[in-house]
Design an enzyme around this catalytic site. Structure first.
Site, mmCIF file in Angstrom:
data_model
loop_
_atom_site.group_PDB
_atom_site.id
_atom_site.type_symbol
_atom_site.label_atom_id
_atom_site.label_comp_id
_atom_site.label_asym_id
_atom_site.label_seq_id
_atom_site.Cartn_x
_atom_site.Cartn_y
_atom_site.Cartn_z
ATOM 1 N N GLN A 25 38.422 -7.433 26.571
ATOM 2 C CA GLN A 25 39.009 -8.256 25.506
ATOM 3 C C GLN A 25 38.868 -9.734 25.849
ATOM 4 O O GLN A 25 39.386 -10.199 26.863
ATOM 5 C CB GLN A 25 40.487 -7.895 25.311
ATOM 6 C CG GLN A 25 41.124 -8.622 24.129
ATOM 7 C CD GLN A 25 42.583 -8.237 23.910
ATOM 8 O OE1 GLN A 25 43.171 -7.494 24.698
ATOM 9 N NE2 GLN A 25 43.159 -8.761 22.852
ATOM 10 N N HIS A 36 43.074 -7.401 17.504
ATOM 11 C CA HIS A 36 42.041 -7.286 16.472
ATOM 12 C C HIS A 36 41.260 -6.001 16.641
ATOM 13 O O HIS A 36 41.148 -5.467 17.749
ATOM 14 C CB HIS A 36 41.089 -8.482 16.504
ATOM 15 C CG HIS A 36 40.389 -8.673 17.812
ATOM 16 N ND1 HIS A 36 40.989 -9.281 18.892
ATOM 17 C CD2 HIS A 36 39.148 -8.313 18.221
ATOM 18 C CE1 HIS A 36 40.138 -9.299 19.908
ATOM 19 N NE2 HIS A 36 39.014 -8.714 19.530
ATOM 20 N N ASN A 52 38.979 -3.614 21.963
ATOM 21 C CA ASN A 52 38.992 -3.976 23.378
ATOM 22 C C ASN A 52 40.422 -4.391 23.737
ATOM 23 O O ASN A 52 41.046 -5.173 23.006
ATOM 24 C CB ASN A 52 38.020 -5.128 23.637
ATOM 25 C CG ASN A 52 36.575 -4.722 23.374
ATOM 26 O OD1 ASN A 52 36.255 -3.533 23.380
ATOM 27 N ND2 ASN A 52 35.717 -5.687 23.138
#
Ligand code: 5GP
Ligand code: ZN
Length: 104
Positions: free
Chosen positions: A92, A98, A85
């Site tokens: 996100q 990540h 994301n």
């Protein structure tokens, strides 16, 4: 970054059991798993998102991507889904680079 939750996990300020760690990344279980196996591959360096990765950081991205099948295999998965994301509009929630690994 002091107020970043993933930086706190990287530094150990927020104790979280790690599935894997090396000089560039940590891997731990998502706190709200959306699959039987739901891991987060997190850069040790605070980078806001994939959209903030610089050209000279491409080896970090390659490292994170190539780690995914190894982690999946270690978890006994025959296949897996990957999600990154990016940005608030991209869903996100945590503004620290990540990759989500989902399977099972
Ligand atoms: P994203 O930013 O990719 O949309 O989602 C961040 C993910 O991190 C979410 O799936 C959320 O459940 C997970 N998460 C947020 N805070 C923590 C935390 O403190 N510990 C762990 N293990 N996972 C977290
Ligand atoms: Zn951070």
């Amino acid at each position: 970054m002091s107020d970043c939750i993933f930086c706190k996990i990287v530094s150990g300020t927020l104790a979280t059991p790690l599935i894997y760690e090396d000089d560039r990344v940590v891997v731990f279980k998502d706190i709200k798993p959306k699959a039987e196996v739901h891991l987060l591959v997190v850069s040790k360096e605070h980078i806001q998102s994939l959209a903030h990765v610089l050209e000279d950081q491409t080896s970090l991205i390659a490292h994170m991507m190539l780690l995914l099948p190894k982690l999946a295999k270690a978890q006994g998965l025959l296949g897996f889904k990957t999600q990154i994301n990016t940005g608030k509009a991209g869903g996100q929630e945590v503004p620290h680079l990540h990759i989500q690994l989902l399977g099972g």
